[in-house]
Write a protein that holds these residues in place. Structure first.
Motif, mmCIF file in Angstrom:
data_model
loop_
_atom_site.group_PDB
_atom_site.id
_atom_site.type_symbol
_atom_site.label_atom_id
_atom_site.label_comp_id
_atom_site.label_asym_id
_atom_site.label_seq_id
_atom_site.Cartn_x
_atom_site.Cartn_y
_atom_site.Cartn_z
ATOM 1 N N PHE A 145 0.862 -1.179 0.000
ATOM 2 C CA PHE A 145 0.000 0.000 0.000
ATOM 3 C C PHE A 145 0.900 1.231 0.000
ATOM 4 N N ILE A 146 0.759 2.096 -1.024
ATOM 5 C CA ILE A 146 1.702 3.208 -1.192
ATOM 6 C C ILE A 146 0.959 4.507 -1.507
ATOM 7 N N ASN A 147 1.335 5.581 -0.795
ATOM 8 C CA ASN A 147 0.854 6.921 -1.121
ATOM 9 C C ASN A 147 2.069 7.787 -1.422
ATOM 10 N N LYS A 148 2.240 8.143 -2.682
ATOM 11 C CA LYS A 148 3.435 8.878 -3.122
ATOM 12 C C LYS A 148 3.480 10.280 -2.521
ATOM 13 N N GLU A 149 2.317 10.937 -2.428
ATOM 14 C CA GLU A 149 2.284 12.303 -1.915
ATOM 15 C C GLU A 149 2.686 12.357 -0.439
ATOM 16 N N LEU A 152 4.742 7.506 1.899
ATOM 17 C CA LEU A 152 4.572 6.443 2.880
ATOM 18 C C LEU A 152 4.110 5.159 2.223
ATOM 19 N N ALA A 153 4.693 4.042 2.642
ATOM 20 C CA ALA A 153 4.329 2.734 2.097
ATOM 21 C C ALA A 153 4.317 1.690 3.202
ATOM 22 N N PHE A 154 3.441 0.714 3.015
ATOM 23 C CA PHE A 154 3.383 -0.464 3.877
ATOM 24 C C PHE A 154 3.672 -1.659 2.991
ATOM 25 N N GLN A 193 9.159 6.532 2.515
ATOM 26 C CA GLN A 193 9.458 5.856 3.778
ATOM 27 C C GLN A 193 8.533 4.656 3.877
ATOM 28 N N PHE A 194 9.068 3.513 4.294
ATOM 29 C CA PHE A 194 8.218 2.330 4.349
ATOM 30 C C PHE A 194 8.270 1.652 5.709
ATOM 31 N N VAL A 195 7.097 1.090 6.065
ATOM 32 C CA VAL A 195 6.996 0.247 7.256
ATOM 33 C C VAL A 195 7.104 -1.198 6.787
#
Length: 223
Positions: A145-149, A152-154, A193-195
């Motif tokens: 799951f990624i939001n470029k704006e 943040l990514a999971f 940034q990713f979790v």
């Protein structure tokens, strides 16, 4: 006076495998989603209550026991839906109880999602929309799951700080994992940034520079 950040993140380590369950919420609407509630549901509920948020959905990156084992209990308790992963992980979701039993634990529940996800779908928390990216390799139905704006990514167990996901489980595929990381994740940009499913957060850029398994330099040598 500091502006309120648009989105808030809390990470709760759950299960004997110390899996990162993420709780994210829109700071303006207080709508929240829970990503990968593998277990220890009471700890997840406490974070939701302590932050006075409104849980709306559960998102699952993949079907492994430590990522989805608490989803059914949490969904029942909160009256919300389970979204994801891709249907190719159904065989994992159907054996959560027996998988835990193999490790000597009598915990978790087999999981039946309300909605299966496909590459290119969108999911939302409050006013923020995340891309659903199908990334097979660790498991065949793994999604990110990624939001470029938001940057943040999971990413579940695809990618870790300094490592990558295992591919020795049934239907795992090392070549597919490398392709998913380099062709599906990297195009979102180095600043993301990713979790990960376990361990500390990192950025795509840091992993491209330093990850001993999937850095740009390593991939260039393998080409």
């Amino acid at each position: 006076m500091n502006a309120i950040p648009p989105i808030q993140l809390a990470v709760v380590q759950v299960t004997p495998f110390q899996q990162n369950c993420s709780i994210i919420w829109d700071n303006y609407t207080k709508d929240a989603v829970i990503v990968d509630p593998g277990g220890d549901v009471e700890n997840i509920l406490k974070v939701l209550k302590d932050n006075s948020v409104n849980p709306k959905e559960i998102w699952i990156t993949h079907g492994h026991l430590d990522h989805a084992g608490g989803a059914m209990e949490l969904a029942r308790t909160l009256g919300i839906k389970i979204i994801g992963p891709h249907i190719d992980d159904k065989f994992w979701l159907d054996q959560i109880v027996s998988s835990w039993a193999r490790y000597g634990y009598n915990i978790g529940e087999d999981c039946t999602p309300d909605v299966w996800l496909n590459d290119g779908d969108k999911v939302s928390v409050g006013q923020f929309e995340f891309d659903v990216v199908h990334c097979p390799g660790h498991t065949p139905g793994h999604v990110a799951f990624i939001n470029k704006e938001l940057g943040l990514a999971f990413v579940g167990d695809l990618l870790f700080a300094g490592s990558i996901g295992r591919t020795d489980f049934p239907k795992g595929n090392h070549a597919d994992l490398l392709k998913s990381i380099t062709t599906k994740l990297w195009p979102y940009g180095n600043e993301i940034q990713f979790v990960p499913g376990h361990g500390p957060m990192s950025t795509f850029g840091n992993e491209r520079a330093n990850n001993p398994f999937v850095s740009d330099e390593v991939m260039k040598r393998q080409a």
